[in-house]
Design a protein around this motif. Structure first.
Motif, PDB file in Angstrom:
ATOM      1  N   GLN A 153       0.836  -1.210   0.000  1.00 15.39           N
ATOM      2  CA  GLN A 153       0.000   0.000   0.000  1.00 15.39           C
ATOM      3  C   GLN A 153       0.867   1.255   0.000  1.00 15.39           C
ATOM      4  O   GLN A 153       0.516   2.258  -0.609  1.00 15.39           O
ATOM      5  N   LYS A 161      -6.818 -12.761   0.548  1.00 14.75           N
ATOM      6  CA  LYS A 161      -7.831 -12.106  -0.293  1.00 14.75           C
ATOM      7  C   LYS A 161      -7.576 -10.593  -0.349  1.00 14.75           C
ATOM      8  O   LYS A 161      -7.701  -9.971  -1.407  1.00 14.75           O
ATOM      9  N   LYS A 217      -4.766  -9.779  -2.730  1.00 14.93           N
ATOM     10  CA  LYS A 217      -4.864 -10.187  -4.135  1.00 14.93           C
ATOM     11  C   LYS A 217      -4.766  -9.023  -5.124  1.00 14.93           C
ATOM     12  O   LYS A 217      -4.030  -9.090  -6.112  1.00 14.93           O
ATOM     13  N   SER A 218      -5.492  -7.935  -4.870  1.00 13.64           N
ATOM     14  CA  SER A 218      -5.476  -6.826  -5.837  1.00 13.64           C
ATOM     15  C   SER A 218      -4.078  -6.221  -5.938  1.00 13.64           C
ATOM     16  O   SER A 218      -3.662  -5.769  -7.009  1.00 13.64           O
ATOM     17  N   HIS A 219      -3.348  -6.220  -4.827  1.00 10.98           N
ATOM     18  CA  HIS A 219      -1.979  -5.689  -4.852  1.00 10.98           C
ATOM     19  C   HIS A 219      -1.037  -6.662  -5.558  1.00 10.98           C
ATOM     20  O   HIS A 219      -0.107  -6.244  -6.245  1.00 10.98           O
ATOM     21  N   ASP A 226      -1.948  -8.619  -7.915  1.00 10.43           N
ATOM     22  CA  ASP A 226      -2.284  -8.537  -9.338  1.00 10.43           C
ATOM     23  C   ASP A 226      -1.573  -7.377 -10.030  1.00 10.43           C
ATOM     24  O   ASP A 226      -1.373  -7.412 -11.246  1.00 10.43           O
ATOM     25  N   THR A 227      -1.257  -6.347  -9.283  1.00 11.18           N
ATOM     26  CA  THR A 227      -0.617  -5.163  -9.870  1.00 11.18           C
ATOM     27  C   THR A 227       0.771  -4.940  -9.269  1.00 11.18           C
ATOM     28  O   THR A 227       1.213  -3.809  -9.095  1.00 11.18           O
ATOM     29  N   LEU A 278      -4.866 -17.037  -5.386  1.00 11.67           N
ATOM     30  CA  LEU A 278      -4.800 -15.731  -4.736  1.00 11.67           C
ATOM     31  C   LEU A 278      -3.409 -15.110  -4.819  1.00 11.67           C
ATOM     32  O   LEU A 278      -3.268 -13.889  -4.743  1.00 11.67           O
ATOM     33  N   ARG A 280      -1.330 -11.775 -11.987  1.00 17.84           N
ATOM     34  CA  ARG A 280      -2.198 -11.552 -13.151  1.00 17.84           C
ATOM     35  C   ARG A 280      -2.622 -12.844 -13.830  1.00 17.84           C
ATOM     36  O   ARG A 280      -3.581 -12.867 -14.586  1.00 17.84           O
ATOM     37  N   ASP A 292     -13.963 -16.950  -5.542  1.00 19.34           N
ATOM     38  CA  ASP A 292     -15.026 -16.814  -4.547  1.00 19.34           C
ATOM     39  C   ASP A 292     -15.942 -18.030  -4.537  1.00 19.34           C
ATOM     40  O   ASP A 292     -16.355 -18.518  -3.505  1.00 19.34           O
TER      41      ASP A 292
END
Lengths: 196, 171
Positions: free
Chosen positions: A36, A104, A107-109, A111-112, A176, A180, A187
């Motif tokens: 973050q 979970k 995951k978004s972090h 992915d990028t 997870l 990418r 889910d």
């Protein structure tokens, strides 16, 4: 090895496993914070420490299950009613629950992820794979393709074998942490696993 | 929050070997409170040394060298049940775990009986490979490094008794 010896080993091995899992949770939470804040150095440290802890947890699980098969059958019975509630499973561990929730959140972090951290992510993913494989190894040694504890419960709808159950967990966790390349449907898989 | 529980009270004078006696279940913090930065004034280098000694003695096939680790003057721990589901409590009960108030300081405390139990198992004999044993010890070392960071972040100072024993104190 007596049954008392086997039970002592089963508990001691799990106790090692539990403290290592708590270390993994801490590092995953630090990893999230570092990503973050785009703090590459802290993220790199958290990735690698989590990987070492995951490998340690795999070895702890091997130790916990390091006993003759006839001993394990008694231990397995101790994890069935009336000794414990129906459906007793590692999914009931609050530490495992938090670890999955943190994955979970990550995951978004992941992915990028900054490409600079890709080697550390791969090491982390590989260690997670080994941790689940260690579980499967112990399970296969004692249970073969038999039913999971939850599957033995007639009130449950899960029809997976113990090994199939573990592999489903492994696939979910790896999805997870794969960045990418992860496939969709995590889910849905989670909901199904809750039944096992 | 529960009341103080004698089963997890930890009071033991320093003596050779694993001097901490946890008379009852293994205390662990709830995972939601792990990284809360609470300090635990203990020298993790002693834990590191114990892990190193355990690894060396195990790989050498020795059964008469147990790590020396002493912690004394622990206060009673406070059990926590709030926030746990029935299933989570059942899981902890089966594995002789009791959730107690605190953060990663409790995990560090728990390493003492955990290492003691591990030493017992390794010296009793296991089929772990050398690589497995090394990975197990390296994982514990990584845990120590992780917990040491927590203490450092909290500005913790190390404390040692006059006789060289570690002094842990859980409020």
């Amino acid at each position: 090895m007596t049954l008392d010896d086997a039970m002592r080993r089963w508990l001691s091995g799990h106790h090692v496993f539990f403290v290592l899992i708590q270390g993994i949770v801490i590092n995953h939470q630090r990893l999230l914070k570092a990503l973050q804040q785009q703090d590459i150095a802290s993220a790199r440290r958290a990735f690698l420490r989590a990987a070492r802890l995951l490998d340690g947890s795999a070895a702890a699980m091997l130790l916990a299950g390091d006993m003759p098969r006839d001993c394990y059958e008694s231990i397995r019975l101790s994890m069935t009613p009336p000794a414990v509630p129906e459906g007793f499973s590692g999914v009931w561990s609050v530490d495992h629950r938090v670890m999955m929730d943190d994955l979970k959140a990550l995951k978004s972090h992941i992915d990028t992820l900054d490409p600079l951290l890709e080697p550390e992510r791969q090491a982390w993913k590989a260690a997670m794979d080994r941790a689940y494989q260690a579980h499967a190894h112990v399970c296969e040694h004692f249970v073969g393709d038999g039913p999971s504890l939850a599957m033995r419960s007639e009130s449950r709808s899960c029809q997976r074998s113990a090994l199939e159950n573990l592999d489903a967990f492994r696939q979910r966790a790896l999805a997870l942490v794969s960045g990418r390349t992860a496939t969709a449907g995590t889910d849905t898989a989670s909901e199904e696993l809750e039944q096992c | 929050m529960g009341q103080s529980n004698d089963n997890t009270a930890v009071v033991q004078d320093a003596q050779p070997g694993f001097a901490v006696t946890l008379t009852g279940k293994l205390p662990l913090p709830l995972p939601d409170y792990l990284d809360n930065g609470e300090a635990f004034p203990i020298d993790v280098q002693d834990f590191s040394q114990a892990i190193g000694t355990l690894l060396e003695s195990t790989l050498a096939g020795s059964d008469d060298v147990l790590p020396h680790l002493s912690v004394r003057a622990m206060q009673a721990l406070t059990p926590v049940t709030a926030g746990l589901t029935h299933k989570q409590r059942a899981y902890d009960d089966y594995f002789d775990v009791e959730r107690v108030q605190g953060g990663s300081n409790i995990t560090l405390l728990s390493m003492v009986p955990v290492l003691g139990g591990l030493a017992t198992e390794l010296h009793a004999g296991s089929s772990l490979t050398v690589g497995d044993t090394e990975r197990l010890m390296d994982g514990l070392q990584a845990l120590l490094e992780t917990l040491n960071d927590t203490s450092s972040d909290a500005g913790c100072s190390l404390q040692r008794d006059a006789d060289g024993s570690l002094l842990g104190d859980i409020a």
